[in-house]
Design an enzyme around this catalytic site. Structure first.
Site, PDB file in Angstrom:
ATOM      1  N   CYS A  47      -4.585  -1.435   5.934  1.00 60.44           N
ATOM      2  CA  CYS A  47      -5.206  -0.913   4.717  1.00 60.44           C
ATOM      3  C   CYS A  47      -5.629  -2.057   3.791  1.00 60.44           C
ATOM      4  O   CYS A  47      -5.172  -3.188   3.924  1.00 60.44           O
ATOM      5  CB  CYS A  47      -4.254   0.025   3.990  1.00 60.44           C
ATOM      6  SG  CYS A  47      -3.991   1.612   4.831  1.00 60.44           S
ATOM      7  N   HIS A  60      -6.169   1.112  -1.546  1.00 59.07           N
ATOM      8  CA  HIS A  60      -5.078   1.577  -2.390  1.00 59.07           C
ATOM      9  C   HIS A  60      -4.480   0.449  -3.229  1.00 59.07           C
ATOM     10  O   HIS A  60      -4.695  -0.730  -2.966  1.00 59.07           O
ATOM     11  CB  HIS A  60      -3.993   2.235  -1.540  1.00 59.07           C
ATOM     12  CG  HIS A  60      -3.263   1.306  -0.607  1.00 59.07           C
ATOM     13  ND1 HIS A  60      -2.226   0.497  -1.015  1.00 59.07           N
ATOM     14  CD2 HIS A  60      -3.431   1.061   0.727  1.00 59.07           C
ATOM     15  CE1 HIS A  60      -1.772  -0.198   0.020  1.00 59.07           C
ATOM     16  NE2 HIS A  60      -2.494   0.113   1.096  1.00 59.07           N
TER      17      HIS A  60
END
Length: 204
Positions: free
Chosen positions: A180, A164
């Site tokens: 992440c 992301h």
């Protein structure tokens, strides 16, 4: 005629220098300016403050994985999008801090533009101030998932991990996330356009 030839050679040399040739291709240092995207005004990234190796660039990359595969090198903080012909698009990334590292093989199950972010219960336990987003934080410039998110699933279902964007461009090249893989917003937009749903993702 000789002077004209010398001028052309010099001009070509200057153009090559501006393009920023690196190991195997071009470096896209000029691609981090402000831009409008889906009604949002992405700010310019002060890319001169980001180490040059983390700027988006085409590099030589030998792999047996087929084009379209994404390979994440968490130790060197690079994400490679395999292009074929021994080349890959390389992006600088931020990765999980100590205790939040992960690796394995997954696939992109979904892609979302300006996604909603819902902090996991464990994160809310560590940071109670995030409880206000228990039902999800709408997409936007301050959203931790940034401009795009690619959702990683494996045989067990949703891994909980994402590739992301991030508004925290200064975290690129560092281990700061909760697991992440973070990218500069301008880079995750570029990756989003290249990567297909179903693409293989290898994190090592």
């Amino acid at each position: 005629m000789r002077l004209k030839t010398l001028f052309i050679v010099a001009a070509l040399g200057a153009a090559t220098a501006l393009a920023g040739c690196s190991t195997g291709g071009t470096i896209f240092t000029s691609e981090y300016g402000a831009k409008k995207d889906s009604g949002y005004q992405l700010p310019q990234i002060p890319i001169n403050k980001v180490p040059r190796q983390y700027h988006r660039q085409i590099v030589k990359y030998d792999t047996s994985e087929k084009p379209g595969t994404i390979i994440v090198d968490t130790s060197d903080k690079f994400l490679y999008f395999v292009m074929g012909d021994g080349k890959a698009m390389r992006y600088g990334i931020g990765v999980g801090r100590e205790g939040f590292e992960w690796n394995g093989t997954a696939r992109i199950a979904m892609k979302r533009e300006w996604p909603t972010w819902t902090p996991p219960a464990a994160m809310i336990g560590r940071q109670p101030e995030l409880a206000k987003w228990r039902g999800g934080q709408p997409g936007g410039l301050s959203n931790p998932l940034g401009a795009r998110a690619l959702y990683l699933f494996n045989k067990g279902g949703d891994t909980g991990y994402r590739l992301h964007g991030t508004p925290e461009w200064n975290s690129i090249g560092k281990a700061m996330s909760s697991g992440c893989i973070r990218m500069i917003n301008q880079d995750v937009i570029d990756l989003y356009e290249r990567a297909d749903v179903g693409a293989k993702v290898i994190v090592k």
